[in-house]
Write an enzyme that holds these catalytic residues in place. Structure first.
Site, PDB file in Angstrom:
ATOM      1  N   TYR A  21      -6.762  -3.464  12.414  1.00  0.00           N
ATOM      2  CA  TYR A  21      -7.559  -2.289  12.028  1.00  0.00           C
ATOM      3  C   TYR A  21      -9.018  -2.486  12.406  1.00  0.00           C
ATOM      4  CZ  TYR A  21      -3.462  -0.392   9.749  1.00  0.00           C
ATOM      5  OH  TYR A  21      -2.226   0.133   9.522  1.00  0.00           O
ATOM      6  N   GLU A  34       3.300  -8.235   6.986  1.00  0.00           N
ATOM      7  CA  GLU A  34       2.023  -8.841   6.588  1.00  0.00           C
ATOM      8  C   GLU A  34       2.160  -9.825   5.431  1.00  0.00           C
ATOM      9  OE1 GLU A  34      -1.010  -5.883   6.021  1.00  0.00           O
ATOM     10  OE2 GLU A  34      -1.009  -5.319   8.120  1.00  0.00           O
ATOM     11  N   GLU A  64       0.922  -1.789  14.100  1.00  0.00           N
ATOM     12  CA  GLU A  64       0.127  -0.830  13.324  1.00  0.00           C
ATOM     13  C   GLU A  64      -1.271  -0.774  13.902  1.00  0.00           C
ATOM     14  OE1 GLU A  64      -0.222  -1.365   9.028  1.00  0.00           O
ATOM     15  OE2 GLU A  64       1.919  -1.858   8.870  1.00  0.00           O
ATOM     16  N   ASP A  68       0.815  -1.217   0.000  1.00  0.00           N
ATOM     17  CA  ASP A  68       0.000   0.000   0.000  1.00  0.00           C
ATOM     18  C   ASP A  68       0.853   1.274   0.000  1.00  0.00           C
ATOM     19  OD1 ASP A  68      -2.390   1.543   0.252  1.00  0.00           O
ATOM     20  OD2 ASP A  68      -2.091   1.639   2.420  1.00  0.00           O
TER      21      ASP A  68
HETATM   22  C1  GCB Z   1      -1.430  -2.321   6.609  1.00  0.00           C
HETATM   23  C2  GCB Z   1      -0.142  -2.236   5.881  1.00  0.00           C
HETATM   24  C3  GCB Z   1       0.204  -0.818   5.502  1.00  0.00           C
HETATM   25  C4  GCB Z   1      -1.028  -0.111   4.973  1.00  0.00           C
HETATM   26  C5  GCB Z   1      -2.071  -0.066   6.073  1.00  0.00           C
HETATM   27  C6  GCB Z   1      -3.371   0.580   5.592  1.00  0.00           C
HETATM   28  O1  GCB Z   1      -1.726  -3.265   7.275  1.00  0.00           O
HETATM   29  O2  GCB Z   1       0.926  -2.833   6.580  1.00  0.00           O
HETATM   30  O3  GCB Z   1       1.229  -0.838   4.538  1.00  0.00           O
HETATM   31  O4  GCB Z   1      -0.754   1.175   4.507  1.00  0.00           O
HETATM   32  O5  GCB Z   1      -2.363  -1.356   6.495  1.00  0.00           O
HETATM   33  O6  GCB Z   1      -3.591   1.754   5.829  1.00  0.00           O
HETATM   34  O7  GCB Z   1      -4.142  -0.124   4.946  1.00  0.00           O
END
Ligand code: GCB
Length: 613
Positions: free
Chosen positions: A483, A430, A519, A185
């Site tokens: 997330y 990931e 994250e 991403d």
């Molecule tokens: C993740 C990735 C990261 C992305 C992020 C997102 O899990 O490791 O590279 O930018 O999520 O914002 O989706």
């Protein structure tokens, strides 16, 4: 085993550095097979003689420099060229080696000097170099013409991986249409991203230095090993100096242990009133050339004395528990893309310190050495990540992918081994670590990394399920991305306490290893407001972070050893329906202005610094 130590080029009484940054001639090879440059051997003549050229800044990504959308999204070879005058004394003195060095170029590079190939290199984030002494001596009157061809194409065997997809349906796509698919991403910026330079060493030279540090009571221990190239016999003098230039220990053997009384340890930012303390290790080497003259080489390496250890529940720096409160970053900014830019680097450090952050992860590739050197000086702790991001396709777990990954770790550890700020290696982000081949892949990769460096823990970052992840048995620290109430249960902040608690308890229950939340975050468009909070507003980002923080506060006294926000700043991505001109999970905008969340984190990080520091 790699060739040469690749010490960071530093000036000294025996070494000169000449930067080749600035404007280079540039052309993208837009021919249908992207191969015209090789067919017509563009490197043989001046680039301007083989077709039109434009001016391209180095270092910088080329993508955002022009108004041409085809260059922004270009896939294939681009050609850079620059002529340089090599100082006459470098040429006339046969005892001088001249080395051409590229800090990094994304992704695959081939380098010619005066039409002759001197090196090629795979991988977009690590340095490469070539000795060009004899080449430039052939015709000392000519300027030295440096040609660098760079190809950004990603395949299942590159790191990061990607695929090229040809669209052959002529009712829907133009002739020759193809796309680069990527599984990560961030925008696949390309070009010469870090400084290009020439530097000299004497013919007999210090090729590599390895230091490992420890301490007992008040005595610091610096175990070192110096390798010299170019002579069978050389005499060495190794001197360790404190910040004021006073010698604190010395030796004249190529390897040994220096003892430092009343040692001043290297401490992380906010953990000590004097963080980032660095000694200087001067290596001075003499080798006889003749009865009357000698080659002398001097290289000075900054050395921070510290230890790193991991227990079942803690991460220890100098035997004290260290809690990571920090950020994930990108090398990314307007116009220059991933090009190294000093103003940006210093601004980012000022923001990190303003936040009270004590650490960051180099998501998702090795950052410039200049940045790690700043981390050493300021005490900012680093999780050093290799470009193993987007390993999602089962074919990326194959043998040739794995062997390339091992070489990348060789290059990364070679480059970064001496940085006190680097406390842990991350071999991937990931990956599809629940796939069957992941077990062998990560077992091998982590074992290899530990064999290269037995002093640092190794991890990779997972977003897979604790019960199915196949690589977690081999890591020292479990790093989890999640997330909740964003990609899952969007809009439902109320799930966070349940799901995040379960995440921690499951992982800890199964593995009994300390955990970093590597994250978490939410997109927020600066200036977009809603109360009650809705996704994409600053209020929602705040509320989401706060819910996560409440859980961190319960668990950090047990086995959670860190929290790294995604992300420090907004950054560019590929175009996609879920990205509005890039990823907006920054707590700062891409221009480094704060969103509301920056103030929440600032308050939190300073509080954590006072409680844990
Ligand atoms: C993740 C990735 C990261 C992305 C992020 C997102 O899990 O490791 O590279 O930018 O999520 O914002 O989706």
């Amino acid at each position: 085993p790699l060739d040469g130590g690749m010490l960071f080029p530093r000036e000294s009484s025996s070494r000169e550095v000449k930067e080749l940054n600035g404007l280079w001639d540039f052309r993208a090879d837009g021919s249908p097979n992207r191969n015209e440059g090789f067919e017509k051997a563009w490197y043989k003549r001046r680039l301007a003689e083989t077709g039109p050229v434009i001016e391209m800044p180095v270092p910088a990504s080329y993508n955002d420099i022009t108004q041409d959308p085809t260059l922004r999204d270009f896939i294939g070879w681009v050609w850079y060229e620059r002529e340089v005058f090599v100082p006459a004394r470098w040429i006339s003195d046969e005892g001088t080696r001249v080395i051409l060095r590229v800090g990094s170029a994304h992704y695959y590079s081939i380098v010619w000097v005066n039409g002759e190939k001197v090196t090629e290199h795979e991988g977009g984030h690590l340095p490469f170099e070539a000795e060009i002494s004899s080449l430039i001596r052939r015709d000392p009157t000519k300027p030295c013409r440096i040609t660098i061809a760079v190809n950004n194409t990603l395949t299942l065997e590159t790191l990061p991986p990607g695929t090229i997809q040809y669209m052959n349906d002529r009712t829907r796509y133009p002739d020759g249409f193809f796309v680069q698919n990527i599984y990560f991403d961030f925008f696949n910026y390309a070009g010469i991203h870090r400084p290009v330079l020439l530097y000299t060493t004497p013919k007999v030279y210090v090729d590599d230095i390895i230091v490992e540090t420890n301490f007992m009571d008040d005595t610091g221990l610096v175990r070192y090993k110096v390798s010299v190239q170019g002579a069978a016999t050389a005499t060495l003098k190794v001197t360790l100096m404190d910040k004021d230039g006073h010698c604190v220990a010395s030796s004249n053997t190529p390897s040994g242990v220096l003892k430092v009384v009343d040692v001043k340890l290297w401490w992380p930012y906010l953990m000590h009133e004097n963080p980032g303390y660095l000694y200087s290790m001067e290596v001075r080497q003499h080798a006889p050339v003749s009865e009357t003259s000698t080659y002398e080489d001097v290289y000075t390496l900054p050395v921070g004395i510290r230890t790193v250890n991991v227990t079942k529940t803690q991460f220890l720096v100098n035997n004290k528990p260290f809690y990571f409160h920090g950020v994930n970053k990108h090398e990314d900014s307007d116009i220059r893309g991933k090009g190294l830019d000093w103003a940006l680097i210093v601004k980012d450090f000022n923001l990190i310190k303003w936040l009270g952050a004590n650490s960051f992860r180099t998501s998702h590739y090795p950052y410039a050495e200049e940045i790690l050197q700043m981390c050493d000086r300021h005490g900012i702790v680093v999780i050093d990540e290799c470009p193993g991001v987007g390993i999602k396709d089962i074919r990326s777990f194959g043998n040739s992918s794995l062997s390339h990954h091992l070489v990348v770790m060789d290059e990364l550890v070679r480059r970064d081994k001496n940085h006190p700020s680097v406390v842990m290696w991350s071999v991937a982000n990931e990956p599809a670590s629940e796939m069957p081949p992941a077990e062998f892949y990560f077992k091998t990769l982590i074992k290899h990394t530990k064999a290269l460096d037995h002093t640092r823990p190794v991890t990779y970052i997972t977003d897979s399920n604790y019960a199915r992840d196949k690589g977690a048995p081999f890591v020292d620290v479990v790093c989890v991305n999640s997330y909740f109430s964003w990609y899952h249960d969007p809009g439902h902040l109320e799930v966070i306490p349940i799901q995040l608690n379960a995440q921690f308890e499951n992982w800890y229950g199964k593995y009994k290893k300390p955990i970093i939340q590597s994250e978490y975050g939410a997109d927020a468009l600066p200036g977009l407001h809603m109360d009650p909070p809705m996704m994409f507003t600053e209020e929602y980002q705040n509320a989401l972070l706060q819910s996560y923080h409440d859980v961190f506060d319960q668990k950090r006294k047990q086995y959670v050893i860190g929290e790294l926000i995604w992300n420090f700043a907004d950054f560019m991505t590929a175009q996609a329906i879920h990205r509005v001109v890039g990823n907006k999970k920054g707590i700062f905008t891409r221009q480094r202005q704060p969103k509301a969340a920056a103030f929440i984190l600032r308050k939190r990080y300073w509080r954590l610094a006072n409680e844990t520091g």
